[in-house]
Every structure is written in structure tokens, then in C-alpha cells.
Enzyme design. Structure first.
Site, PDB file in Angstrom:
ATOM      1  N   HIS A  41     -10.065  27.385 -38.590  1.00  0.00           N
ATOM      2  CA  HIS A  41     -10.650  26.062 -38.684  1.00  0.00           C
ATOM      3  C   HIS A  41     -10.179  25.351 -39.937  1.00  0.00           C
ATOM      4  O   HIS A  41      -9.870  25.971 -40.940  1.00  0.00           O
ATOM      5  CB  HIS A  41     -12.176  26.078 -38.568  1.00  0.00           C
ATOM      6  CG  HIS A  41     -12.837  27.170 -39.328  1.00  0.00           C
ATOM      7  ND1 HIS A  41     -13.359  28.286 -38.718  1.00  0.00           N
ATOM      8  CD2 HIS A  41     -13.037  27.317 -40.637  1.00  0.00           C
ATOM      9  CE1 HIS A  41     -13.868  29.071 -39.642  1.00  0.00           C
ATOM     10  NE2 HIS A  41     -13.688  28.523 -40.813  1.00  0.00           N
ATOM     11  N   GLN A 225     -13.882  30.853 -31.386  1.00  0.00           N
ATOM     12  CA  GLN A 225     -13.289  30.996 -30.037  1.00  0.00           C
ATOM     13  C   GLN A 225     -14.025  30.087 -29.036  1.00  0.00           C
ATOM     14  O   GLN A 225     -14.460  29.028 -29.423  1.00  0.00           O
ATOM     15  CB  GLN A 225     -13.315  32.461 -29.581  1.00  0.00           C
ATOM     16  CG  GLN A 225     -12.309  33.359 -30.284  1.00  0.00           C
ATOM     17  CD  GLN A 225     -12.797  33.881 -31.612  1.00  0.00           C
ATOM     18  OE1 GLN A 225     -13.908  34.336 -31.720  1.00  0.00           O
ATOM     19  NE2 GLN A 225     -11.974  33.824 -32.632  1.00  0.00           N
TER      20      GLN A 225
END
Ligand code: IMP
Length: 433
Positions: A41, A225
Site C-alpha cells: 500500500h 488482499q
């Protein structure tokens, strides 16, 4: 009192970080509950951009406590590197701001080596894992032989444990996979060093979450995920080895369902996937390049963790409706709607066809995904750039129609729409409390 959960509603990479960032503004704890450094991220702090894999992205907010819950698999080397990177960027990271569950399992170089060896041995049938050792670490966990973070507290026993674990892995690496063994004593001394640095971060994460909820503070569970990569509910065997769905947040943090308020699913306005496995709406050719981008921009469809080009396709409502079900989504966030600007006709997959029969719902696991043929509904596209849209009425009627159709087909309201890479490039239809 509430626990809000943000999950990926597709195959990962949906732009969950954006929503976590928005919600973290009101949360006192931001907690990762599953997966490990296979996630990627991007976190923006002021004018700095951090690419992170393990620490909760909410740590970028000065008032939040970051937690790595018991459901997470922790690679200590990655964690220490990220702590260092954040500190160098001026973010305060210390044991008062970050806690690791004593029950979280550790990833070692032996897990990574086994991941690579297993993938190589699968040949054509490889899963396309991130090679971060995720599968082997969870295998050790379920085999009840994994190394937990709590074990770092006893230095002497810890070094012996790591050494024995590497030696056991070496027997598999050399005997079964025919690869080189690792140096057990080197790994043990490396991990002893990590344990000395990470010890102060180990804390009672279950207690901290419970106390926060009981004192009416907001806890944000940050998913990694996505739903379709869930070990139980995803497109098995092309999945990860944990439960990134909403229920995984409860197990992975040790909290009961009565505290849950919002379950926000994040989905791109189109579909992407990395790794192997069926993808009914997959595109190639010009439209694929159009949706993927060329890799020049950080938001183009290339993996944060592996750099791999993502496979792209039209938005699949059969799968999205499925994600709404298995997570019990209360709202949907639609990301990257701006990428669709300028496409004349948009397609939404509304059903799957197989053997002449079409169905709007998916009984996952019945057939390999590759056997389904998508049934499309065409919608008119829009010409204009929508990156400056901030409220619903700023969106052209065709974009509004696209969003409304998604809501109707998925059976859940869209609360937020991202229209560009910047933090403020968002059409907010629901306010965050
Ligand atoms: P693993 O989690 O490394 O074992 O990989 C298993 C599958 O999940 C592969 O198809 C990966 O590409 C996929 N995967 C794991 N983490 C992510 C992620 O953060 N985004 C997208 N795909 C992921």
C-alpha cells in the site's frame, strides 16, 4: 464502540489504502488482521509517499495506534525496514504507537525459500505467489509448529527454535525440492537481533482493541488482499493462505461480531488480477492497455510488491455480488472511475454462461473460473474528464448511470467514488463518523 472493517471486494489492489486513510482520521486504532508483506500500500504523509507492505497504513496519522493482529504473519526484516523508513520520513514510530500480537506468526527466510521451491515445483500449475513465504508460514501455523512473536521474548530459547525450524526446512529444501539449504546458525543470529529490536512492540493487542471498543473509540480493521483471494471463499487454489474477508477481521484481531458497524468493500470500477487463475472478463489488446496504463504513473496497474503487470478486464458483477454476500458489505467504495472516461461503450458482466445456461450468481468451487463465459450488458460511456468531481452532481449522467447500475446489480449502496490519485479526488456520498 464500533469496529469498522475495510476489505477488498475483488482480487486485491482495489485501492483500500484510500479508504483506510479516510477512515483513520476518526479511528483510534488501525489494525491489520491477515496476510503479511505480500500486501502493498502507498501511504502519503504531507508531501512524502511511502510504499509499505506490512505496517498498517493508518500509522501515517499521528493519533492512531497501529496493530498487527494475531492473524498476520510478520516478516521481522520487512517490519524493521518499514519502521526505519517511516522514521527517516519524520513519522514517529515507537512501541507506544505500534503493537504486535504475541500470537502473530513470524515469517523466516526458510518460508521464503520454501515458497520459491514449491512454486518452481508446480511448473505450469504455479499459483503466481508473491514469493514472500506467506503460504509456508501459514502452513507451519496450521501444522502447529510455527514460531509466534511471543517466542521472541525468551532470547535463548528463540535462537534455538529458529535454528531447529531452519534445519527442518532444510530437510525439505534439499530432500524434496533439490535446492540449496540455508545457514541455520546465521538465520538464528539474524533473528535474535530482530527479536531484541522488536520485543518492546509485543503487546496485548486483543486487550487494547477491547478497551478501545468499550470506551466508545473507533477501531478500524484494515484488510489486505481481497475477497477472491480468501483461502475459504476465494478462487481456490489461486488464493492466498489467509482470510482477507470481513470474518477474518474478527478471528485475526480476537474481537466478537457484536462490535461491527460498517463493512466497507472496496472495488475498482473495472477488474484486475495478479497471479494465475481464471478471469472471465479478462481483456487483451488495446482496451487492456487502456485500462492498465503503461507503468509510467504510480497508479497504473503494476504490482506494488512484485512490479508485475496486472491482468485487467471489465467489471464483474457476478463476483462483486458474491463479495457483498460473503462479507456482508454495508457500503461499497468504487475506485478509479476516472480511468473509464473517454471509453465509448462500457461493459458490465451481469451473468455467467456455461453449457448454454446463464446464471447471475456464482457457486464458487463448482467449476474452475476459466470455464465461464461472461454475459455483458452495455452502458454508454462519457467523454469528459471527471477528476474534478467532488459531489454526485459533478458526475456526467452516464457515469451516474454506471454507478447506479452497479449498485442495483451488486445489491449495496456506493458510499464513495474515487476519481483521481490525490487524497481529495473523491466523491463522498456518505459521511465518515
Ligand atoms: P501469496 O499470498 O504470496 O501466497 O500469493 C497467492 C496469490 O495471491 C497470488 O495470486 C498473488 O498474486 C495474490 N496476492 C497476494 N497478495 C496480494 C495483494 O496484496 N494484491 C494482489 N494480489 C495478491
Amino acid at each position: 464502540m464500533p469496529l469498522d472493517i475495510v476489505v477488498g471486494a475483488q482480487w486485491g489492489d482495489e485501492g483500500k489504502g484510500r479508504m483506510v486513510d479516510l477512515f483513520a482520521g476518526k479511528a483510534s486504532i488501525v489494525a491489520r488482521f491477515s496476510g503479511g508483506d505480500n500486501a502493498g500500500h502507498t501511504v502519503t504523509v504531507g508531501d512524502q509517499i511511502f510504499k509499505l507492505h506490512l505496517v498498517p497504513s493508518g500509522l501515517a496519522r499521528p493519533h492512531t495506534l497501529g496493530i498487527l493482529g494475531n492473524g498476520v504473519v510478520v516478516n521481522p526484516a520487512t517490519l524493521l525496514h518499514e519502521i526505519d523508513t517511516l522514521r527517516q520520513g519524520g513519522v514517529t514510530v515507537n512501541p507506544d504507537r505500534l503493537k504486535i500480537s504475541p500470537a502473530a506468526h513470524l515469517i523466516t527466510p526458510a518460508h521464503r525459500a520454501l515458497d520459491a521451491a514449491q512454486e518452481a515445483s508446480r511448473g505450469q500449475a504455479s499459483l503466481g505467489t508473491t514469493l514472500r513465504g506467506i503460504g509456508p508460514a501459514y502452513m507451519d501455523k496450521t501444522a502447529r509448529q510455527g514460531i509466534r512473536a511471543a517466542e521472541m521474548l525468551d532470547e535463548e530459547a528463540f535462537a534455538d527454535r529458529v535454528s531447529a525450524h531452519v534445519e527442518a526446512a532444510n530437510r525439505l529444501l534439499t530432500g524434496i525440492y533439490g535446492t540449496e539449504p540455508l545457514d541455520a546458525s546465521r538465520v538464528a543470529s539474524e533473528y535474535l537481533d530482530y527479536s531484541r529490536q522488536l520485543k518492546p512492540y509485543i503487546g496485548d493487542t486483543v486487550g487494547l482493541v477491547a478497551e478501545a471498543l468499550q470506551s466508545e473509540k473507533t477501531v478500524l480493521a484494515e484488510g489486505a488482499q481481497g475477497t477472491l483471494l480468501d483461502l475459504d471463499h476465494g478462487t481456490y487454489p489461486f488464493v492466498t493462505s489467509s482470510n482477507p474477508t470481513a470474518a477474518g477481521a474478527l478471528i485475526g484481531l480476537g474481537v466478537g461480531p457484536r462490535w461491527v458497524r460498517e463493512v466497507i468493500g472496496v472495488a475498482k470500477a473495472f477488474q484486475t488480477r495478479v497471479g494465475e487463475g481464471g478471469f472471465p472478463t479478462e481483456l487483451d489488446g488495446e482496451m487492456a492497455i487502456r485500462l492498465r496504463g503503461t507503468g509510467e504513473n504510480p497508479w497504473d496497474e503494476f504490482g506494488t510488491t512484485t512490479g508485475r503487470a496486472r491482468r485487467v478486464g471489465w467489471l464483474d458483477l457476478v463476483l462483486l455480488r458474491y463479495a457483498v454476500r460473503v462479507n456482508g458489505l454495508t457500503h461499497l467504495t468504487l475506485t478509479k472511475l476516472d480511468i473509464l472516461s473517454g471509453i465509448k461503450t462500457l461493459k458490465l458482466c451481469v451473468a455467467y454462461e456455461r453449457d448454454g445456461r446463464s446464471s447471475p450468481d456464482l457457486a464458487l468451487g463448482t467449476y474452475e473460473m476459466g470455464h465461464y463465459r461472461p454475459v455483458y450488458e452495455d452502458l454508454p460511456g462519457w467523454e469528459q474528464d471527471i477528476q474534478d468531481a467532488r459531489v454526485w452532481n459533478d458526475l456526467p449522467p452516464q457515469a451516474q448511470q454506471y454507478v447506479r447500475r452497479i449498485e442495483a446489480l451488486a445489491g449495496v449502496k456506493v458510499g464513495w467514488i474515487s476519481v483521481g490519485p490525490e487524497r481529495d479526488q473523491m466523491v463522498q456520498l456518505v459521511s465518515v463518523e
